[in-house]
Enzyme design. Sequence first.
Site, short mmCIF file in Angstrom:
data_model
loop_
_atom_site.label_atom_id
_atom_site.label_comp_id
_atom_site.label_asym_id
_atom_site.label_seq_id
_atom_site.Cartn_x
_atom_site.Cartn_y
_atom_site.Cartn_z
N GLU A 141 0.89 -1.17 0.00
CA GLU A 141 0.00 0.00 0.00
C GLU A 141 0.92 1.21 0.00
O GLU A 141 1.49 1.55 1.04
CB GLU A 141 -0.87 0.01 1.26
CG GLU A 141 -1.84 -1.16 1.35
CD GLU A 141 -2.92 -1.13 0.30
OE1 GLU A 141 -3.16 -0.07 -0.30
OE2 GLU A 141 -3.53 -2.19 0.07
N CYS A 157 -2.89 8.95 3.35
CA CYS A 157 -2.59 8.36 2.04
C CYS A 157 -3.71 8.64 1.05
O CYS A 157 -3.49 8.65 -0.15
CB CYS A 157 -2.38 6.86 2.18
SG CYS A 157 -3.77 6.02 2.95
P1 NAP Z 1 8.22 4.97 4.77
O1 NAP Z 1 9.34 5.85 5.09
O2 NAP Z 1 8.24 4.25 3.47
O3 NAP Z 1 8.13 3.93 5.99
C1 NAP Z 1 7.08 3.01 6.08
C2 NAP Z 1 7.47 1.89 7.01
O4 NAP Z 1 8.54 1.15 6.43
C3 NAP Z 1 7.98 2.36 8.37
O5 NAP Z 1 7.55 1.47 9.35
C4 NAP Z 1 9.49 2.29 8.20
O6 NAP Z 1 10.16 2.15 9.43
C5 NAP Z 1 9.61 1.05 7.37
N1 NAP Z 1 10.85 0.94 6.61
C6 NAP Z 1 11.55 1.91 6.00
N2 NAP Z 1 12.61 1.38 5.36
C7 NAP Z 1 12.57 0.03 5.57
C8 NAP Z 1 13.38 -1.06 5.17
N3 NAP Z 1 14.47 -0.88 4.42
N4 NAP Z 1 13.05 -2.30 5.60
C9 NAP Z 1 11.96 -2.51 6.36
N5 NAP Z 1 11.15 -1.50 6.78
C10 NAP Z 1 11.44 -0.25 6.37
O7 NAP Z 1 6.82 5.73 4.81
P2 NAP Z 1 6.28 6.68 5.98
O8 NAP Z 1 7.05 7.95 5.89
O9 NAP Z 1 6.21 5.95 7.26
O10 NAP Z 1 4.77 6.91 5.53
C11 NAP Z 1 4.38 7.89 4.62
C12 NAP Z 1 4.07 7.28 3.28
O11 NAP Z 1 3.15 6.21 3.45
C13 NAP Z 1 3.39 8.24 2.34
O12 NAP Z 1 4.02 8.15 1.10
C14 NAP Z 1 1.94 7.75 2.27
O13 NAP Z 1 1.29 8.03 1.06
C15 NAP Z 1 2.12 6.30 2.47
N6 NAP Z 1 0.91 5.69 3.03
C16 NAP Z 1 0.17 4.86 2.23
C17 NAP Z 1 -0.99 4.26 2.71
C18 NAP Z 1 -1.81 3.34 1.87
O14 NAP Z 1 -2.71 2.69 2.39
N7 NAP Z 1 -1.56 3.23 0.58
C19 NAP Z 1 -1.41 4.52 4.03
C20 NAP Z 1 -0.63 5.37 4.82
C21 NAP Z 1 0.52 5.94 4.30
P3 NAP Z 1 10.82 3.42 10.16
O15 NAP Z 1 9.71 4.37 10.46
O16 NAP Z 1 11.43 2.81 11.37
O17 NAP Z 1 11.80 3.99 9.18
#
Ligand code: NAP
Length: 513
Positions: A256, A295
């Site tokens: 997602e 999102c």
């Molecule tokens: P993110 O930086 O991609 O992180 C998402 C999750 O992945 C966090 O728990 C992060 O942990 C983890 N993560 C990052 N790098 C990783 C790796 N190499 N291996 C394993 N896990 C890893 O996104 P975010 O900043 O938290 O969220 C914002 C984004 O999410 C926006 O782009 C938004 O559009 C999207 N979003 C989408 C939906 C949907 O349903 N489509 C819903 C909500 C949000 P850490 O925090 O510890 O780095």
Amino acid sequence: MQRLSSYALGAWHSGGKNAAIISNPTTLEPVAECSTEGIDFAAVTRHGRESGGPALRAMTFGQRGALLKDLSAAIHEHREELIAIGCQDGGNTRGDAKFDIDGATGTLAAYAHLAQSLGDQPFLQAGDQIQLGRTKRFGGLHISVPREGIAVHINAFNFPAWGMAEKMACAILAGVPVIEKPGTPTAVLAWSVAQIIVESGILPEGAFQFLCGSVGDLLDHLGPQDALAFTGSAATGAKLKAHPGLVARNVRVNIEADSLNAAVLAPDVDPSSNTYSLFLSNLVLDLTQKAGQKCTAVRRICVPSDRVEEVTSDLVAALGRVVQGDPADSKSRMGPLASEAAFEGVRAGIARLSEHARIACGGPEPAADRGCFIAPTLLVAEDPRTAIFHEEEVFGPVATVLPYGGSPEEAVELVVLGQGSLVASLYSSDSAWTRTFVLGIAPWHGRVWIGSERCAEQALPPGMVLPSMVHGGPGRAGGGEELGAERGLDFYLQRVAIQGFKGLLDSEFSQPR
Ligand code: NAP
């Protein structure tokens, strides 16, 4: 400073020296730290598979639904303290925090309710039995059974409670144990919910583990019956999808990701109509709720060219009335972004958009002397087809007005430049216009929301994710699918075709309907 622990292998672990620091986005003061150092991730996966899985699979769907009902009630009992944590540490206004926490308990309750209709067999029948032989004697049907693995859930920072509960509801009901990893910037709230879940003792041991901090080498230990459901940015999603171990062992992966959701105003909508008022109020909600960190929030506002000035000035006026400030202050309707990293990312994103658009209100400058505050920012595109408006998600209170000629075909052309979104919202009471537009964008969307005079007074906002409706979208949005009532279970179940004697299929593998 508070140390957030992880719940793994039946105990809480506080991790090692190298910890991630979490700061309050309003004051920038450090509030907590977390680390998963020292946790044996291979053992964590085995614990889920060997303890949690068998215990869940020994129950019927109805019994697992009862667990969800109890979990919903246990979390709801702590509603006020969780709202306070969301406000204190997560930059949420009271309304934002309620949205997250009530979303979590509401989704658990909805899946608990759904479970009542799923019967008490250890499988679900999918579709009717069909005749395969010359006579009815030899037939076939499909059933879905729980997979014998674990579900790793990596969640985004923006909905620490709802995001976790939404994924858990589907996995637990399907009979699959979970390992939850929250987004670090808002992990204080997720950790508080995890504590309630563990202390409630509702779930069998091994059915719920919680990792606060890095997942280390966890993904290297996933196998063919396991699943990874990720919510977050497209960049992280793409990295995880390409993980060689997940690819080699065909681990199920649901992504997602981010999405440039569009709202479209059709030419028939009169400025004095309820539909136009709804269009404005939904846009203001999307730009300000959770400081635009949803999102499903609208990033592209498609408006007939001759209405651009009117819409822009109405939105600027409405956004100007929003009180932004310390979320602990009950007068604040909009708080800060969740972290300094998010704040810097959004400022840079607005600056890049503004190279191709006029800033109608807000902008990249901080909206307060201290904290991660960015004002609601509306831009008006010079050329609506410029790639950046359809490619760059600025994850904050930011949207761009894109003029179009007024025909449904032109609106479709503009909207699908986003290459796949979670949701598009259309405001129109013209049925023919609506049909052409909706069928044109449908292949590129997970959900299409239509506001019109006939339903304006009842319509739930398009940004609201509902357990009964599919959540996810193709292409850019990650290609995943969550929720959608029973559909949400599919990811955790194995569908298997059973062929044989009709009498046997009837007595052993069919569900009463
Ligand atoms: P993110 O930086 O991609 O992180 C998402 C999750 O992945 C966090 O728990 C992060 O942990 C983890 N993560 C990052 N790098 C990783 C790796 N190499 N291996 C394993 N896990 C890893 O996104 P975010 O900043 O938290 O969220 C914002 C984004 O999410 C926006 O782009 C938004 O559009 C999207 N979003 C989408 C939906 C949907 O349903 N489509 C819903 C909500 C949000 P850490 O925090 O510890 O780095």
